[in-house]
Design an enzyme around this catalytic site. Structure first.
Site, mmCIF file in Angstrom:
data_model
loop_
_atom_site.group_PDB
_atom_site.id
_atom_site.type_symbol
_atom_site.label_atom_id
_atom_site.label_comp_id
_atom_site.label_asym_id
_atom_site.label_seq_id
_atom_site.Cartn_x
_atom_site.Cartn_y
_atom_site.Cartn_z
ATOM 1 N N GLU A 167 -21.740 18.521 -4.868
ATOM 2 C CA GLU A 167 -21.335 18.701 -6.265
ATOM 3 C C GLU A 167 -22.336 19.540 -7.072
ATOM 4 O OE1 GLU A 167 -20.476 14.693 -7.542
ATOM 5 O OE2 GLU A 167 -18.935 14.451 -6.035
ATOM 6 N N ASN A 208 -20.555 20.853 -0.783
ATOM 7 C CA ASN A 208 -19.354 20.030 -0.946
ATOM 8 C C ASN A 208 -19.076 19.827 -2.436
ATOM 9 O OD1 ASN A 208 -17.447 18.273 0.394
ATOM 10 N ND2 ASN A 208 -18.634 16.510 -0.324
ATOM 11 N N HIS A 243 -9.930 14.644 -3.798
ATOM 12 C CA HIS A 243 -9.412 13.407 -4.411
ATOM 13 C C HIS A 243 -8.189 13.845 -5.236
ATOM 14 C CE1 HIS A 243 -12.843 11.050 -3.082
ATOM 15 N NE2 HIS A 243 -13.614 12.049 -3.461
ATOM 16 N N GLU A 273 -12.988 14.403 1.662
ATOM 17 C CA GLU A 273 -12.896 13.082 1.013
ATOM 18 C C GLU A 273 -11.475 12.814 0.517
ATOM 19 O OE1 GLU A 273 -15.858 12.592 -2.077
ATOM 20 O OE2 GLU A 273 -17.428 13.528 -0.881
ATOM 21 N N ASP A 275 -8.106 11.570 -0.712
ATOM 22 C CA ASP A 275 -7.299 10.390 -1.014
ATOM 23 C C ASP A 275 -6.331 10.734 -2.147
ATOM 24 O OD1 ASP A 275 -9.182 10.266 -3.087
ATOM 25 O OD2 ASP A 275 -10.044 8.364 -2.443
HETATM 26 O O1 G3I Z 1 -23.525 -2.380 -2.221
HETATM 27 C C1 G3I Z 1 -24.103 -2.465 -3.523
HETATM 28 C C2 G3I Z 1 -24.377 -3.889 -3.874
HETATM 29 O O2 G3I Z 1 -25.383 -4.377 -3.017
HETATM 30 C C3 G3I Z 1 -24.822 -3.933 -5.342
HETATM 31 O O3 G3I Z 1 -25.010 -5.255 -5.696
HETATM 32 C C4 G3I Z 1 -23.784 -3.330 -6.246
HETATM 33 C C5 G3I Z 1 -24.194 -3.327 -7.723
HETATM 34 O O4 G3I Z 1 -24.028 -2.096 -8.339
HETATM 35 O O5 G3I Z 1 -23.605 -1.985 -5.842
HETATM 36 C C6 G3I Z 1 -23.153 -1.836 -4.506
HETATM 37 O O6 G3I Z 1 -23.176 -0.478 -4.236
HETATM 38 C C7 G3I Z 1 -22.140 0.311 -4.791
HETATM 39 C C8 G3I Z 1 -21.521 1.104 -3.646
HETATM 40 O O7 G3I Z 1 -20.575 1.997 -4.167
HETATM 41 C C9 G3I Z 1 -20.872 0.221 -2.590
HETATM 42 O O8 G3I Z 1 -19.715 -0.368 -3.089
HETATM 43 C C10 G3I Z 1 -22.750 1.249 -5.813
HETATM 44 O O9 G3I Z 1 -23.200 0.524 -6.940
HETATM 45 C C11 G3I Z 1 -21.728 2.275 -6.238
HETATM 46 O O10 G3I Z 1 -22.341 3.254 -7.072
HETATM 47 C C12 G3I Z 1 -21.154 2.968 -5.019
HETATM 48 O O11 G3I Z 1 -20.156 3.865 -5.434
HETATM 49 C C13 G3I Z 1 -19.899 4.930 -4.559
HETATM 50 C C14 G3I Z 1 -19.991 6.234 -5.343
HETATM 51 O O12 G3I Z 1 -19.632 7.318 -4.505
HETATM 52 C C15 G3I Z 1 -21.406 6.490 -5.852
HETATM 53 O O13 G3I Z 1 -22.320 6.678 -4.805
HETATM 54 C C16 G3I Z 1 -18.504 4.759 -3.949
HETATM 55 O O14 G3I Z 1 -18.475 3.629 -3.101
HETATM 56 C C17 G3I Z 1 -18.158 6.009 -3.148
HETATM 57 O O15 G3I Z 1 -16.832 5.942 -2.683
HETATM 58 C C18 G3I Z 1 -18.304 7.235 -4.038
HETATM 59 O O16 G3I Z 1 -18.035 8.375 -3.264
HETATM 60 C C19 G3I Z 1 -18.096 9.636 -3.952
HETATM 61 C C20 G3I Z 1 -18.748 10.625 -3.009
HETATM 62 O O17 G3I Z 1 -20.004 10.141 -2.596
HETATM 63 C C21 G3I Z 1 -18.864 11.992 -3.681
HETATM 64 N N1 G3I Z 1 -17.571 12.442 -4.155
HETATM 65 C C22 G3I Z 1 -16.856 11.518 -5.036
HETATM 66 C C23 G3I Z 1 -16.693 10.168 -4.329
HETATM 67 C C24 G3I Z 1 -15.910 9.199 -5.191
HETATM 68 O O18 G3I Z 1 -16.592 8.922 -6.381
#
Ligand code: G3I
Length: 357
Positions: A167, A208, A243, A273, A275
């Site tokens: 990004e 990406n 997305h 990615e 969906d």
């Molecule tokens: O697992 C932790 C947990 O231990 C903690 O207590 C909790 C509290 O915040 O967070 C949990 O982690 C979260 C993680 O997802 C797992 O569910 C993070 O906060 C959360 O920020 C994270 O979000 C991810 C997001 O990227 C940010 O990194 C999403 O799962 C993931 O699908 C999303 O993916 C992004 C790509 O990397 C880039 N492109 C867009 C895409 C969708 O937003």
């Protein structure tokens, strides 16, 4: 006496209703998937040298046999959804943690599945020690260099492709003012690519973004890729996150046209990615599922028809574990439902892969 047995009867009914309602899908064992692994997406894709993949999460990979079974049966490439991000792998300046990703890579190798890494330099998913460190340009270059050298070096020869810069572009077309950009300068992109190539000469390198259609942002992403190539930076491909209808366009013709100009630059395009949230479609739930299926089919076809696209990765495969469910209120964007039953979108992709065998 009669009243007592009536009360007992009511209590039994309440207990039954409570036990049924408290058995959520999170604890109930899901039914077995109904697709046949003998004619899976993976099989059809592999026959035509195509990579069909999904993002994955370590928890269900560890806990849920159905998740593992569908994953290994249906896909030949995976991306850890979160665990190759900076803050997961490098939580403290002098400490790396490879435990989760090592387990994922081992699973992939046991099942002959390729692994992609995401994302080495991104503005998001950074640990506090990076964001709040107030580092100088030289220090931040050293940090990024050390991160790339250590992470890419650790998995040298085992990662099919690395998302080196994720990004990098803003919606208005300017380069995103990330901590890397502001402190190191725009050359952080060239440097990151070069350091990744040095750490693993065989892996494919890509940048990406959600810049798939034809607009200011995608023009700027294209210009960036072109300039990187002109400067001789080691860039093999670009990733279209896809997305669809959420962060990205849902117009397949625009995406096909955009892919073509990357081919002219000698760059591959990978869908990284994909969906498709269902609530962007009107109509009954059945009509929404059909519209979603058509869009999956149309975008798969765009990739299959392009000379420079042979990888399509979805951002998960079962609605049970989609990021959208928790974060955005968008719904059911994937090709298997909460119980691992293939949706119309699965069958549409299957037919598209089969049809062009
Ligand atoms: O697992 C932790 C947990 O231990 C903690 O207590 C909790 C509290 O915040 O967070 C949990 O982690 C979260 C993680 O997802 C797992 O569910 C993070 O906060 C959360 O920020 C994270 O979000 C991810 C997001 O990227 C940010 O990194 C999403 O799962 C993931 O699908 C999303 O993916 C992004 C790509 O990397 C880039 N492109 C867009 C895409 C969708 O937003």
């Amino acid at each position: 006496m009669k009243l007592r047995s009536f009360i007992a009867y009511i209590l039994v009914i309440v207990a039954i209703v409570w036990s049924i309602s408290s058995t959520s899908f999170a604890t109930k064992p899901p039914p077995q998937p109904t697709n046949s692994a003998a004619e899976s997406l993976r099989l059809l894709a592999t026959k035509r040298d195509f990579l069909i993949g999904t993002a994955i999460k370590p928890q269900p990979l560890q806990d849920d046999p159905t998740y593992r079974e569908v994953l290994a049966g249906e896909f030949n490439i995976i991306i850890p959804e979160n665990h190759t991000k900076f803050w997961r792998l490098h939580p403290e300046r002098d400490r790396y943690d490879f435990t989760q990703v090592d387990a994922i890579v081992q699973f992939a190798q046991e099942h002959d599945i390729k692994v992609m890494g995401h994302a080495l330099a991104w503005f998001h998913a950074l640990p506090r020690w990076v964001v709040e460190g107030n580092f100088s340009r030289e220090e931040l270059m050293e940090i990024l260099h050390d991160h790339i050298q250590t992470v890419v070096g650790h998995y040298r020869g085992q990662i099919y492709a690395w998302d080196v810069v994720n990004e990098p572009v803003e919606a208005n077309g300017s380069l995103r003012e990330t901590i890397w950009y502001k402190t190191i300068g725009p050359e952080y992109i060239d440097l990151a690519l070069r350091w990744t190539r040095e750490a693993d000469p065989e892996t494919l390198l890509y940048i990406n973004d959600y810049a798939e259609g034809l607009n200011a942002k995608s023009q700027s992403f294209y210009n960036l890729a072109k300039e990187l190539r002109q400067r001789g930076a080691p860039l093999d491909a670009v990733g279209f996150q896809s997305h669809l209808g959420f962060l990205s366009t849902n117009n397949p013709e625009e995406v096909a046209e955009n892919m073509k100009r990357y081919a002219e630059l000698g760059l591959d395009v990978m869908i990284t990615e994909m969906d498709i949230p269902i609530n962007q479609f009107k109509g009954t739930p059945e009509q929404q599922l059909e519209a979603q299926a058509k869009m999956y089919r149309d975008f798969l076809k765009v990739c299959l028809d392009a000379s420079n696209c042979n990888t399509l990765v979805m951002w998960g495969f079962t609605d049970r574990h989609s990021w959208m469910t928790g974060f955005t209120g968008s719904k059911d964007p994937l090709i298997f439902d909460n119980f691992y039953h293939p949706k119309p979108a699965y069958h549409a992709m299957w037919e598209e892969l089969k049809g062009s065998e």
